[in-house]
Write an enzyme that holds these catalytic residues in place. Structure first.
Site, PDB file in Angstrom:
ATOM      1  NE  ARG A   4       9.189  10.012  -2.248  1.00  0.00           N
ATOM      2  CZ  ARG A   4       9.806   9.190  -1.460  1.00  0.00           C
ATOM      3  NH1 ARG A   4      10.949   9.495  -0.942  1.00  0.00           N
ATOM      4  NH2 ARG A   4       9.265   8.015  -1.188  1.00  0.00           N
ATOM      5  CB  ALA A   6       2.996   7.880   4.990  1.00  0.00           C
ATOM      6  CB  CYS A 111       6.317   3.165  -3.806  1.00  0.00           C
ATOM      7  SG  CYS A 111       6.411   4.968  -3.627  1.00  0.00           S
ATOM      8  CG  ASP A 180       0.925   7.072   1.495  1.00  0.00           C
ATOM      9  OD1 ASP A 180       1.463   6.213   0.773  1.00  0.00           O
ATOM     10  OD2 ASP A 180       1.412   8.188   1.702  1.00  0.00           O
ATOM     11  CG  ASN A 190       1.750   1.947  -0.436  1.00  0.00           C
ATOM     12  OD1 ASN A 190       2.275   2.849   0.219  1.00  0.00           O
ATOM     13  ND2 ASN A 190       2.473   1.084  -1.126  1.00  0.00           N
ATOM     14  CE  LYS A 216       3.386   5.549   7.616  1.00  0.00           C
ATOM     15  NZ  LYS A 216       4.234   4.451   7.194  1.00  0.00           N
TER      16      LYS A 216
END
Ligand code: RUB
Length: 307
Positions: A4, A6, A111, A180, A190, A216
C-alpha cells in the site's frame, strides 16, 4: 492491501512486470508482448485510484526490441530504472519539502505516506526540533504505521482519532500529506479524510503541502476525466455479522477523497515545489503528455470501437 501507498504500489508493479518477463519461456515476440500486456492490465486493475500504478506500468511497458531477448532486457532495464528513480524521487522530495518546515514546528499528517514522511524525516535529520500529530486513518489504521516510523526516527508524535483533526488544528503549523493522484488542475486525491484536514487547515489559515512524485500526476485528467475513487469492503468498517442484523442500514467506504487545489499551498515533487496551478506543466514537460496526445488516443480508441 498487502502492498500500500501509491509509490510502493508503483514500484511493486514495475518489479512484478520484470519478474514476469524473466520467467517467460517463449521465443515468439508476439506471444511475449501479449503475455506482458495481459499482466499489465491485471496490475492496473488492482487499484483504480493510485495513478502512480498506470504511470509506472506505462513506463515499463514502453520497452523496445525486435526479439524476445532484446525486449526482455529492455523491460528489465526500464523497471530497474523506474524503481531506482522512484526511490530517489522520495528522497529529493524530502530535501525540497523539509525547507518549508521551521524549527519548533508542529506538523499534522494523515494516513501513511512515504513521501510525506520523507519531508518530516528530513526536517528532523537536519536538526529541526519538530513534533508530529498523526491521525489514526480509519478504517485501515495506516496511522499506526506512521507513528511506528516516526517513533523509530525519534520524533515526538501524538496519535489522534480522525474526528479530532479540527480540535487540534490550532496547535498545528503545517499539514503535510501524500497523494495517490494529482489532477491537471492541481486537485489532490489522497486517503479519505485528507479533504477534511485541508478544510480545517484552510479555516485556521494553516498551510498544507502535498508531497507527490511526478508519476502521481494524472495525464487523463487533462481532458477532464475523473480519477476513480476506490470503494472498499463494508467489512472494513463494521463486522458483517453485526450489519446483517440491520436490514435498513448500508455502509459506504470510499478509500480516498479529493482536495481542491484552492486548499493546497504547495505540491513538493522531485522536480521542485510548485503551486497546484502548475500541475499541467508537470504532466506536459515531465511526463511528456500533451492535450493533443490525449485527443489522439481518444480519437483512435473511438475509431477502434466503431470498427
Ligand atoms: C495510502 C495513502 C497515501 C498515498 C501516498 O492509502 O493514501 O497517503 O498513497 O503514499 P492506502 P506514498 O494505504 O489505502 O494505499 O507517499 O507512500 O506514495
Amino acid at each position: 492491501m498487502e502492498i500500500r501507498g501509491a509509490g510502493t504500489i508503483a514500484r511493486a508493479a514495475a518489479q512484478a512486470l520484470k519478474d514476469y518477463a524473466l520467467v517467460q519461456e517463449t521465443t515468439i515476440k508476439q506471444e511475449f508482448d501479449s503475455q506482458l500486456s495481459r499482466a499489465a492490465e491485471i496490475l492496473v486493475s488492482t487499484r483504480p485510484t493510485a495513478v502512480s500504478l498506470p504511470n509506472a506500468v506505462r513506463i515499463v511497458m514502453a520497452y523496445k526490441g525486435g526479439s524476445v531477448n532484446e525486449a526482455r532486457s529492455d523491460l528489465v532495464r526500464q523497471a530497474d530504472e523506474f524503481i531506482s528513480t522512484s526511490k530517489e524521487a522520495t528522497r529529493r522530495i524530502g530535501l525540497i519539502g523539509s525547507k518549508r518546515i521551521r524549527n519548533g514546528n508542529t506538523i499534522m499528517t494523515h494516513c501513511n505516506s512515504q513521501a510525506a514522511l520523507s519531508v518530516i524525516a528530513e526536517a528532523h535529520r537536519s536538526g529541526k526540533n519538530i513534533k508530529v500529530i498523526a491521525t489514526e486513518s480509519r478504517p485501515r489504521l495506516q496511522g499506526h504505521l506512521t507513528i511506528q516510523q516516526l517513533n523509530e526516527l525519534g520524533i515526538e508524535t501524538t496519535l489522534i482519532v480522525d474526528s479530532a483533526v479540527r480540535y487540534f488544528m490550532k496547535d498545528v503549523d503545517l499539514v503535510v500529506v501524500g497523494a495517490d493522484a494529482v489532477t491537471a488542475n492541481g486537485s489532490v486525491i489522497n486517503k479519505i479524510g485528507t479533504s477534511q484536514l485541508a478544510l480545517a487547515a484552510h479555516e485556521s489559515r494553516t498551510n498544507l503541502i502535498v508531497a507527490a512524485e511526478t508519476y502521481k500526476f494524472s495525464p487523463s485528467t487533462l481532458l477532464g476525466e475523473m480519477v476513480e475513487i476506490e470503494e472498499r469492503d463494508a467489512g472494513e468498517v463494521i463486522d458483517p455479522e453485526k450489519l446483517s442484523g440491520m436490514k435498513h442500514v448500508r455502509v459506504k467506504n470510499p478509500a480516498f477523497d479529493v482536495t481542491p487545489s484552492s486548499y493546497i499551498d504547495l505540491i513538493c515533487t522531485e522536480a521542485g515545489a510548485i503551486s497546484p496551478e502548475m500541475s499541467y506543466i508537470i504532466i506536459r514537460d515531465i511526463l511528456g503528455w500533451d492535450v493533443r496526445d490525449m485527443q489522439e488516443i481518444i480519437e483512435n480508441s473511438t475509431k477502434n470501437q466503431d470498427e
